[in-house]
Design a protein around this motif. Sequence first.
Motif, short mmCIF file in Angstrom:
data_model
loop_
_atom_site.label_atom_id
_atom_site.label_comp_id
_atom_site.label_asym_id
_atom_site.label_seq_id
_atom_site.Cartn_x
_atom_site.Cartn_y
_atom_site.Cartn_z
N GLY A 45 5.92 20.16 -18.68
CA GLY A 45 7.23 20.53 -19.94
C GLY A 45 8.47 19.02 -19.98
O GLY A 45 7.57 17.71 -19.75
N SER A 46 10.41 19.52 -20.16
CA SER A 46 10.78 17.66 -20.30
C SER A 46 10.70 17.43 -19.04
O SER A 46 11.30 16.28 -18.69
N GLN A 229 15.48 8.25 -25.25
CA GLN A 229 14.50 7.32 -24.80
C GLN A 229 15.56 6.54 -24.22
O GLN A 229 16.38 6.67 -23.32
N TYR A 230 14.06 6.06 -23.34
CA TYR A 230 14.46 5.24 -21.04
C TYR A 230 14.00 4.54 -20.81
O TYR A 230 12.41 4.72 -21.60
N LEU A 287 4.39 12.38 -23.38
CA LEU A 287 5.26 11.80 -24.52
C LEU A 287 5.64 11.38 -25.58
O LEU A 287 4.00 11.85 -26.37
N LEU A 288 6.43 10.82 -26.65
CA LEU A 288 6.38 10.38 -27.62
C LEU A 288 6.16 8.69 -27.98
O LEU A 288 6.58 8.53 -26.51
N GLY A 320 10.94 10.63 -24.57
CA GLY A 320 10.62 12.63 -23.73
C GLY A 320 11.24 13.24 -24.83
O GLY A 320 12.22 12.72 -25.27
N PRO A 321 10.83 14.11 -25.34
CA PRO A 321 12.05 14.97 -26.18
C PRO A 321 12.74 16.18 -25.19
O PRO A 321 11.35 16.68 -24.27
N GLU A 322 13.59 16.79 -25.79
CA GLU A 322 14.77 17.23 -25.14
C GLU A 322 15.36 18.22 -25.80
O GLU A 322 15.46 17.79 -27.02
#
Length: 814
Positions: A45-46, A229-230, A287-288, A320-322
């Motif tokens: 997941g995240s 994002q990073y 990931l997006l 990544g979504p969280e």
Amino acid sequence: MARIPSHARALIIGGGIVGCSTAYHLARLGWGDVVLLERAKLTSGSTFHAAGLVGQLRSNANITQLLKNSVELYDRLEEETGQATGWTMNGGLRLACSQERWTEVKRQASTAHSFGLEMELLGPAEARELWPLMDASDVVGAAFLPTDGQANPSDITLALARGARQAGATIVEDCPVTGVRVERGRACGVATAAGEIACEAVINCAGQWAREVGRMAGVNVPLVSVQHQYIVTEPIEGLARDLPTLRDPDRLIYFKEEVGGLVMGGYESDPISWAENGIPEGFSFSLLDPDWDHFETLMEQALLRVPALERAGVKDMINGPESFTPDGNFILGEAPEVPGFYVGAGFNAYGIAAAGGAGRALAEWVAGGEPSMDLWPVDIRRFGRPHRSIDWVRSRTLELYGKHYTMAWPHEEHDSARPERVSPLYAELRAQGACFGEKLGWERPNWFARRGEAARDIYSYARQNWFEAVGEEHRAVRERAGLFDQSSFAKFLMVGSDAAAALSWICANDIDRPVGSLTYTQMCDARGGIQCDLTVARLAESEFYIVTGTGFATHDFSWIARNIPHGLNATLVDVTSGYATLSLMGPRSRDILARVTRADVSKDGFPFATWREITIGGAPLRALRITYVGELGWELHVPSEHALGVYRRLMQAGREFGIANAGYRAIESLRLEKGYRAWGADIGPDDTPLEAGLRWAVKLHKNIPFLGREALLAQQAAPLGKRLVCFTVDDPEVVLLGRETVYRDGVRVGWLTSAGWGYTVATNIGYGYVRNEDGVDDEFLFGGDYELEVASARIACRIHRRALYDPGMVRVKA
Ligand SMILES: Cc1cc2nc3c(=O)[nH]c(=O)nc-3n(C[C@H](O)[C@H](O)[C@H](O)COP(=O)(O)OP(=O)(O)OC[C@H]3O[C@@H](n4cnc5c(N)ncnc54)[C@H](O)[C@@H]3O)c2cc1C
């Protein structure tokens, strides 16, 4: 297809870091029969794409303790399980690049000291020594937390999973939960494609899927997905491997060392939400697409802070979504809607830091039926009606995401999703200059702007712009009369032939008094901790009217309803929307009330701690003679449709007596002078009425059984380990906000639980517990010299034996 058992004691949904930590802790608590079901693979997941920073300081002592528990666990986990974790205690550095931010950081350092966390203040040169690659030319100061660190999120999750298995838990991958079985209102199993599993507790650790999983049980989990994002750079020459993590809130960015390069991410002010119509099927280890345009503002800031980034190649950009929540805190605990259904989700991009402690807290909650410490800031019962609307939740959550690194101002209010829930007086009060705050969706007047003044807060760490206006409201209440709109109070009816018996068991004070009585009481848990603090009016033999704070609507309703002893005929109903509450307070309140009602409101005709039905104009209403401000006064509980008419009559009749509108900030100052306790600040589940100085409100001297009695009797027999007391600091230049550290003879003994300015006594007032393992008797309490640490400076203060104010007997600077 996965093979699954038919029964488990605890069934955990979700194999991210939080689910694995919960399994680890439950198994170690001796719950061998723990099953964790993961839809796809562990960490998919995240968790797998987290950056891995582990910070600890929060604005609440117990949540900071929870994060400290994470660090303690991560420190030993590799050795314990044999699985690498990537954990390093390399410390965390936080920069301040303006005077206001520096004040905030210094106040955070005091908070850290209050909570027993090391935090050192550094000058720009010292900060640069720790982080040589940074340009520190704009740095005013910095704080260093030596016990912060970083970890490899996937590895640490796998270590927790291994530890859980070693202690007897079963973990099954590729097994999505498709339904939750609820029988007679209680969660008792889950459905999967491989069959059903019956269980005693269902624990929803499904990350950003937790809302969907909650819905399977009819439970609201208010969170939404947001993109985060990073970047990860190629190795940078000269970058030390033990570099501390770096947070640069003024530039909205953070850094961490990774394989000789840097991870850099941040919190944009215009976040992008994700999956508004549901998370796509098969989204695992996914990931997006990178959004470079959106990241550009952060990148520009990062280049200014670390010029070496200019030459460093970017190896990867993670989008990544969280899951994020409307108040930036995660969600923990047993769902109020469905007993046996627990939630651990919504970690707001600090789930790696929190998981060790959160998993432990959740496991203890499941095993013990209650949290082992007060976890109110993250408790699922802090939510209420507005949180059932996903649009409300999304809009507030995006605002909070954008404020992740902005200044956390004292008394800060938020702008989104407002106004939503308003009292019948809203438009009238707005026209009269009310500046509103928001609680649980309700608009509440905080203060009233004077003619020519804007009804708008201007934030600062010094006295804020409303200070004088609130002083006028305060004085009106002390000298004449003030009218407060407290319509947002939560109000319940308890009805049934056994209502008195049920409430008698739940309340620490004696509420089984004649019809017409009004009782202030705590409701304690089995440990004697204060779960609720409210008033109970007896309307009829078998009918009680319960009034509690706006923010406690869900919590208190759930606490009362669940503690009605089995088999008793008593039903609890929420009637909040039916009644507006106008609180008429001050020495002239009787004169004013007498002008608008035919009822006898004289001292003998309407004594303190009673209620009567009276009429004002055409409105029948309940008048409760009670006060939270330390003056003669009445809470008028008015059928909503009559509220405006009653308000206008009171204001008209009050004109000759100098009545004034007053708001919540005046209430705070007034109640601090009088020493009234606030639940969630001065009192809560970690405090007993004896420690809080509320012994007088507990029926220990009567032979009536009640929840918590045994614990309080036992506590009464031994010296108290802590006691709530009042402190003052006369210097008006000092601003007390709460959380300031308390020192007795130079030794840290506690922190302020609430604080503010008392306009009548003209001094800063703070309440806080003084702690001592060997007991806090009067000699200990009053036999020492006290200081407060305010924004990292020690300031002499005075301790007081009593509250500072009593009507008719003003004790100024005692
Ligand atoms: C880009 C980014 C950077 C981050 N950086 C940091 C950081 O530096 N420090 C930090 O502390 N945190 C960070 N985080 C946050 C951290 O990643 C999360 O808070 C944490 O991973 C949440 O863990 P979780 O177990 O709650 O959720 P998840 O890891 O999402 O786990 C939930 C699991 O539930 C499973 N599931 C869902 N539905 C079902 C179902 N029906 N049946 C069975 N299983 C199901 C999912 O497959 C998933 O594996 C970052 C997050 C992002 C996006």
